[in-house]
Design a protein around this motif. Structure first.
Motif, PDB file in Angstrom:
ATOM      1  N   CYS A   1       6.515  29.270  26.832  1.00  0.00           N
ATOM      2  CA  CYS A   1       5.905  27.975  27.167  1.00  0.00           C
ATOM      3  C   CYS A   1       5.128  27.417  25.976  1.00  0.00           C
ATOM      4  N   GLU A   2       5.155  26.095  25.853  1.00  0.00           N
ATOM      5  CA  GLU A   2       4.455  25.470  24.721  1.00  0.00           C
ATOM      6  C   GLU A   2       2.956  25.313  24.968  1.00  0.00           C
ATOM      7  N   ASN A   3       2.540  25.518  26.195  1.00  0.00           N
ATOM      8  CA  ASN A   3       1.106  25.397  26.531  1.00  0.00           C
ATOM      9  C   ASN A   3       0.602  26.697  27.152  1.00  0.00           C
TER      10      ASN A   3
ATOM     11  N   CYS B   1       2.945  26.703  31.734  1.00  0.00           N
ATOM     12  CA  CYS B   1       2.445  25.444  32.316  1.00  0.00           C
ATOM     13  C   CYS B   1       3.380  24.920  33.402  1.00  0.00           C
ATOM     14  N   GLY B   2       4.685  25.235  33.289  1.00  0.00           N
ATOM     15  CA  GLY B   2       5.641  24.794  34.301  1.00  0.00           C
ATOM     16  C   GLY B   2       6.271  23.440  34.035  1.00  0.00           C
ATOM     17  N   HIS B   3       5.812  22.684  33.023  1.00  0.00           N
ATOM     18  CA  HIS B   3       6.374  21.344  32.822  1.00  0.00           C
ATOM     19  C   HIS B   3       6.800  21.016  31.387  1.00  0.00           C
ATOM     20  N   CYS B   4       6.565  21.919  30.436  1.00  0.00           N
ATOM     21  CA  CYS B   4       6.976  21.611  29.054  1.00  0.00           C
ATOM     22  C   CYS B   4       8.501  21.826  28.913  1.00  0.00           C
TER      23      CYS B   4
ATOM     24  N   CYS C   1       9.554  25.495  29.553  1.00  0.00           N
ATOM     25  CA  CYS C   1       9.452  25.845  30.977  1.00  0.00           C
ATOM     26  C   CYS C   1      10.594  25.224  31.777  1.00  0.00           C
TER      27      CYS C   1
END
Ligand SMILES: [Zn+2]
Ligand SMILES: [Zn+2]
Length: 348
Positions: free
Chosen positions: A113-115, A99-102, A105
């Motif tokens: 990644c968590e998403n 996702c790039g923001h968790c 990441c």
């Protein structure tokens, strides 16, 4: 460009697949590229998708969908926001779409990644003539790396990540499971400077390939005691590191018991369900480190794979089990089900 494409599709929830000749050419988003698929390898995950086990049913909500994720091809179109790739680039694809923001990441661990979305599982994949690829997951192929090799890099990366984690240089290493990932892990152990490699599997054909890839000692775990064989190979001390690719509970326990005190076991293969482990005897008293790895570090492991491919004496050739046209998907999966060694690759 043509109006329709051929592809292997999961049309609805349940076992099986459909070979279609009327699929639309995928539309791409601004941050994606369209890849003309040149080769896609069959993964254990695809077998789960075919069988529609719990893992697949829980993740694949986006039907109908083209699956297949171990792939390589050529970029034929780039999205409006893509600046780092161009038409004609030869690429492989990282399956993990972060996702790039968790938290993961943002702290250098986007491979967990968590998403996480998954190319060819939750998102459209590559058993087809064309596939939409997130630009951030495209990995340019080094010169001299063929599309067939490119299609094996994702799986190779899982094995190589295990080898990186086990830190094998100068060590005696046990590799359990000599399917394609195990074979590539054995080759990677050799390139990374392992002192001695012991490989085990239930099939003699796979053990023969393990020797081709660089295993010093092979053990048929259906006929011989793996722990005894490892102790005999290490003057009774035990291996420094073990990498489990098999996911078999029995192999994991033997892996733990094959280690010297203070050794490390890295799990790459996925067990079916829970495994009983004697924590006191097999881990705590012996100060064993036990860790798993998931996919490839993005993108250190990919760089490592490209280097390994170009290392003197290393070849992926023995790991190729067969190359089939896309429409012969049944033949390829039949070969896998019959226990044929090596990676099966489909060419659209
Ligand atoms: Zn895979
Ligand atoms: Zn994330």
């Amino acid at each position: 460009m043509q109006a329709a494409m051929r592809g292997i599709c999961k049309m609805s929830a349940g076992p099986g697949y459909e070979y279609r000749t009327d699929l639309p050419i995928p539309e791409i988003k601004d941050d994606e590229v369209l890849m003309k698929v040149r080769a896609t390898a069959v993964c254990g995950t695809d077998m789960h998708i075919l069988a529609w086990n719990e893992w697949a049913a829980n993740r694949m909500k986006n039907l109908p969908i083209v699956f297949g994720h171990e792939t390589a091809g050529e970029i034929v179109r780039v999205g409006a926001a893509v600046t780092n790739l161009k038409v004609g680039d030869r690429i492989s694809v990282e399956t993990h779409i972060p996702c790039g923001h968790c938290f993961s990441c943002r702290t250098g661990n986007m491979h967990i990644c968590e998403n996480m979305k998954l190319f060819g599982v939750t998102e459209p994949g590559a058993f087809a003539e064309y596939a939409p690829v997130p630009a951030g997951c495209a990995v340019p192929l080094a010169e001299g790396v063929s599309y067939e090799m490119g299609a094996m890099l994702e799986a190779m990366g899982a094995g190589v990540h295990g080898v990186e984690r086990a830190d094998v240089k100068g060590k005696t290493v046990l590799v359990s499971g000599c399917g394609p990932i195990g074979l590539m892990a054995i080759g990677a152990c050799r390139v990374h400077g392992a002192a001695k490699i012991v490989a085990c599997d239930l099939f003699d054909e796979k053990l023969a390939l393990a020797r081709t890839m660089g295993a010093d000692i092979t053990v048929n775990s259906g006929k011989e005691d793996v722990v005894k064989a490892v102790l005999a190979a290490t003057e009774g001390r035990g291996a420094d590191a073990a990498i489990d690719i098999s996911g078999s509970g029995r192999a994991i326990v033997s892996g733990l018991r094959s280690l010297r005190k203070g050794g490390i076991l890295v799990s790459v293969g996925l067990p079916n369900g829970e495994i009983p482990i004697d924590l006191t005897e097999d881990i705590i008293y012996r100060e064993i480190t036990y860790t798993g790895i998931s996919g490839r570090r993005m993108f250190e492991t990919w760089d490592d794979c490209m280097d390994i491919l170009r290392a003197p004496g290393f070849s992926l050739e023995p790991v190729i089990g067969g190359v089939y046209p896309l429409e012969d998907f049944d033949t390829a999966i039949g070969a896998i089900r019959s226990g044929a060694p090596g990676k099966m690759i489909l060419v659209p």
